[in-house]
Write an enzyme that holds these catalytic residues in place. Structure first.
Site, short mmCIF file in Angstrom:
data_model
loop_
_atom_site.label_atom_id
_atom_site.label_comp_id
_atom_site.label_asym_id
_atom_site.label_seq_id
_atom_site.Cartn_x
_atom_site.Cartn_y
_atom_site.Cartn_z
CE LYS A 106 8.95 -53.87 -41.46
NZ LYS A 106 8.48 -55.10 -40.98
CD1 TRP A 123 -5.74 -50.04 -45.83
CD2 TRP A 123 -7.00 -51.81 -46.33
NE1 TRP A 123 -4.99 -50.90 -46.61
CE2 TRP A 123 -5.74 -51.99 -46.93
CE3 TRP A 123 -7.97 -52.80 -46.53
CZ2 TRP A 123 -5.41 -53.11 -47.70
CZ3 TRP A 123 -7.65 -53.92 -47.30
CH2 TRP A 123 -6.38 -54.07 -47.87
CD GLU A 128 5.97 -53.26 -43.94
OE1 GLU A 128 4.75 -53.10 -43.78
OE2 GLU A 128 6.66 -54.00 -43.20
CG HIS A 142 17.14 -74.65 -56.52
ND1 HIS A 142 17.63 -75.81 -57.08
CD2 HIS A 142 17.74 -74.52 -55.31
CE1 HIS A 142 18.46 -76.39 -56.23
NE2 HIS A 142 18.55 -75.62 -55.15
NE ARG A 157 -9.53 -50.65 -36.40
CZ ARG A 157 -9.48 -51.83 -35.80
NH1 ARG A 157 -8.69 -51.99 -34.77
NH2 ARG A 157 -10.19 -52.83 -36.23
CE LYS A 186 2.06 -51.29 -36.02
NZ LYS A 186 3.37 -51.70 -36.52
CB CYS A 218 -12.40 -49.30 -41.61
SG CYS A 218 -12.39 -49.78 -43.32
CD GLU A 248 10.31 -58.10 -40.57
OE1 GLU A 248 10.02 -56.96 -40.14
OE2 GLU A 248 9.47 -58.87 -41.08
CG ASN A 279 -13.45 -53.02 -39.64
OD1 ASN A 279 -12.92 -53.28 -40.71
ND2 ASN A 279 -12.92 -53.33 -38.47
N GLY A 280 -15.18 -54.41 -42.39
CA GLY A 280 -15.35 -55.81 -42.78
C GLY A 280 -15.61 -55.90 -44.26
C1 AGP Z 1 4.74 -55.41 -40.83
O1 AGP Z 1 5.59 -54.35 -40.93
C2 AGP Z 1 3.41 -55.20 -41.38
N1 AGP Z 1 2.79 -54.09 -40.79
C3 AGP Z 1 2.51 -56.42 -41.35
O2 AGP Z 1 3.11 -57.42 -42.09
C4 AGP Z 1 2.21 -56.96 -39.95
O3 AGP Z 1 3.32 -57.58 -39.42
C5 AGP Z 1 1.07 -57.99 -40.07
O4 AGP Z 1 -0.05 -57.34 -40.59
C6 AGP Z 1 0.76 -58.62 -38.72
O5 AGP Z 1 0.29 -57.67 -37.85
P1 AGP Z 1 0.13 -58.06 -36.29
O6 AGP Z 1 1.49 -58.36 -35.74
O7 AGP Z 1 -0.51 -56.85 -35.69
O8 AGP Z 1 -0.77 -59.26 -36.23
#
Ligand code: AGP
Length: 590
Positions: A472, A75, A475, A491, A28, A585, A2, A468, A101-102
């Site tokens: 993308k 969050w 998400e 497999h 966040r 993020k 958060c 990757e 936060n936590g």
């Molecule tokens: C990627 O698009 C995501 N936002 C997520 O997987 C991100 O890469 C991951 O949380 C790591 O974040 P960071 O690079 O800030 O450590």
């Protein structure tokens, strides 16, 4: 994870300052937001579900004239996305407010005791136990010792900020989750990270684990659990956070995809000296480990392949949250290379704490100067990709790949070749972003947007690209997408391929080409539809996305068309590509 913000000081528009701070911290978490303001001997609180965005304009609390306020952007971890579960949370007397936060890992047992004592809970959150604990201690102690004793009962990684209607102080405590204090003239700012306060002051106190701070007329730093007085270490930050705007783009994600050619050129031009210095560290290390989460993990994995292919060196890569369970063998000769855009990912910070205890060396690759991981490292490589606002990481992924390529080529003393490769990659990225290619990818996105699932395959250096690309697409478009090694399909997963199942195939003109085309043929024979990403057309492709053959740098640019595909899938599905549901993020909870 958060965003927390607070203000106490000479200014009486604390609510407005707090709201502006929350806007900068919304990456966040954006499930809900709220602000508490001290007005006279009472607290006024306003909470909303959803993103701050324009809601702020309608809010009444920002007009409150007050010199103390705290705020939060959430969050959700415990309890759904509701106004009741939004922070700040109040105690039974509505005179204490807390933002957090936590995760309070032992909140259920604490809650049970408090309910037995007659406390009334209105939310499903773990956080609310904190404010009722403080209320309980306040019956027999002062404000500061009540916060201290309440915080000492919490298990897990937490950061809290508290205001009390009868006190003119803000009190905060932390263990694990980040908190920074900004010192102004007769005023104090507190936030989850620097970006929230660096516009106001360059005098910063980074709160350490098991520390508590009291902000009011002056600043008082105490150690936990006892509350012994400490001397605060005020650091001067000599950098300002670059402001980021969408420019003429509709979303940050597409703007950041278009930033990539410039960033790739910048790394080609400015980094070789740094890497020369780092290469002896790598050569002398006994055991090298890339660690990262999500997209950062994929970049590390690509690093393992490239170090093996070009430098004939074995570099391990571990999912950061799993590295805790693999660390026994770390020594002071070990080298850890954490990869993290935000520099605040708790899944990376935790294993780094252990690595530091074992005196292993740390070279951190981040995009965030002054972040926790940046400050934990012995050496830092900054991506200088500019702020990455969209949750889906794009430009800092390719920037990490560029840095890894430069590191490998520095090791094999071919820096000039690396610069050439990256300049070719920048040109290729520009070509991929030309209108005619964008048009093609938009067409494919229109075809795939109603898919019920998508598969992505690659071999060797293209395997991390497959992971990757699938991340993308998942998400931002919410289409179930699986990335896997081309050879793995038969497999098991091939059982899921049926008529019309889309499968994206990375087929660069390298040692993997023949094998991956056979895998594509296996899928086609089950009715799968093949989207080929390659420099060479193949009959097995139903759709062809051309990516030029730029030798060892191909793994950097081959992902860009898939970033674009994910973006357009989200747009055509009417989704917000910048703030996807359930994500944030910077991931600061375990
Ligand atoms: C990627 O698009 C995501 N936002 C997520 O997987 C991100 O890469 C991951 O949380 C790591 O974040 P960071 O690079 O800030 O450590």
């Amino acid at each position: 994870m958060c965003g927390i913000f607070g203000y106490v000081g000479k200014n009486n528009n604390a609510a407005q300052i707090t709201l502006e701070g929350l806007k900068l911290l919304e990456y966040r978490g954006y499930d809900s937001w709220g602000v508490a303001v001290k007005s006279g001997k009472k607290l006024d609180v306003e909470k909303h579900v959803g993103k701050i965005g324009s809601a702020a304009l309608k809010s009444s609390i920002i007009n409150h004239k007050s010199s103390i306020a705290i705020g939060h952007t959430r969050w959700a971890t415990h309890g759904g996305v509701t106004v009741q579960n939004a922070h700040p949370h109040l105690d039974c007397t509505k005179t204490i407010a807390v933002v957090h936060n936590g995760i309070v890992e032992n909140f259920e047992e604490l809650k049970k005791d408090l309910i037995k004592k007659g406390h009334k809970f209105i939310s499903q959150t773990d956080t609310e136990v904190i404010v009722h604990l403080i209320e309980d201690f306040l019956k027999k102690e002062g404000f500061a010792s009540s916060v201290r004793d309440a915080f000492n009962l919490l298990k897990g990684l937490n950061a809290i900020v508290v205001v009390n209607a009868v006190s003119s102080e803000i009190i905060a405590a932390k263990n694990g989750s980040p908190l920074v204090i900004g010192i102004g003239k007769d005023e104090f700012y507190i936030a989850s990270d620097l970006i929230g306060i660096s516009d106001y002051t360059d005098k910063i106190v980074f709160l350490k684990d098991n520390e508590m701070i009291i902000l009011g007329k002056n600043i008082k730093l105490l150690s936990l659990p006892k509350g012994n007085r400490l001397k605060e270490k005020i650091e001067k930050i000599n950098f300002k956070f670059e402001k980021s705007s969408k420019g003429n783009f509709e979303h940050f994600m597409i703007k950041e995809i278009y930033d990539q050619p410039r960033i790739i050129r910048n790394i080609a031009r400015n980094y070789s000296d740094q890497f020369k210095k780092m290469s002896h560290l790598i050569e002398s290390a006994k055991g090298i480990f890339f660690i990262g989460a999500g997209t950062a993990y994929h970049a590390g994995l690509a690093g393992t392949y490239l170090f093996s292919k070009m430098a004939h060196m074995h570099v391990n890569t571990s999912v950061a949250s799993e590295f805790n369970y693999l660390e026994d063998f770390l020594t002071k000769e070990s080298l850890i290379i954490p990869l993290s855009q935000s520099g605040e990912t708790i899944d990376v910070i935790e294993p780094l704490n252990i690595a530091k205890k074992k005196r292993s060396k740390i070279i951190a690759v981040t995009n965030s100067i002054g972040s926790t991981i940046y400050r934990m490292a012995d050496f830092n490589i900054l991506l200088n990709a500019g702020p990455e606002k969209a949750v889906a990481s794009t430009k800092t992924y390719t920037a990490k790949l560029c840095v890894i390529l430069m590191l490998v080529f520095a090791l094999i003393k071919k820096e000039k070749e690396a610069e050439l490769l990256l300049n070719n990659a920048a040109k290729e990225a520009e070509r991929i972003l030309e209108d005619n290619n964008i048009k093609k990818i938009k067409e494919i996105a229109k075809t795939l947007k109603d898919s019920k699932n998508i598969y992505v395959i690659g071999r060797g250096l293209s395997y991390p690209s497959a992971l990757e690309a699938s991340l993308k697409i998942k998400e931002v478009s919410y289409i179930p997408t699986e990335g896997l090694a081309g050879g793995e399909l038969k497999h098991g997963t091939i059982a899921l391929i049926e008529k019309g199942t889309p499968c994206i195939v990375f087929a660069p003109k390298d040692e993997t080409f023949e094998s991956i085309i056979s895998n594509a043929t296996e899928i086609k024979s089950r009715g799968g539809v093949i989207i080929g990403v390659s420099s060479k057309k193949s009959d097995v492709f139903d759709y062809f996305i051309e990516v030029k053959d730029i030798a060892q740098a191909a793994f950097i640019t081959q992902i860009i068309p898939l970033q674009l595909l994910a973006y357009f899938l989200a747009v055509y599905k009417g989704l917000d590509p910048d703030k996807p549901r359930n994500l944030a993020k910077s991931v600061t909870v375990k």
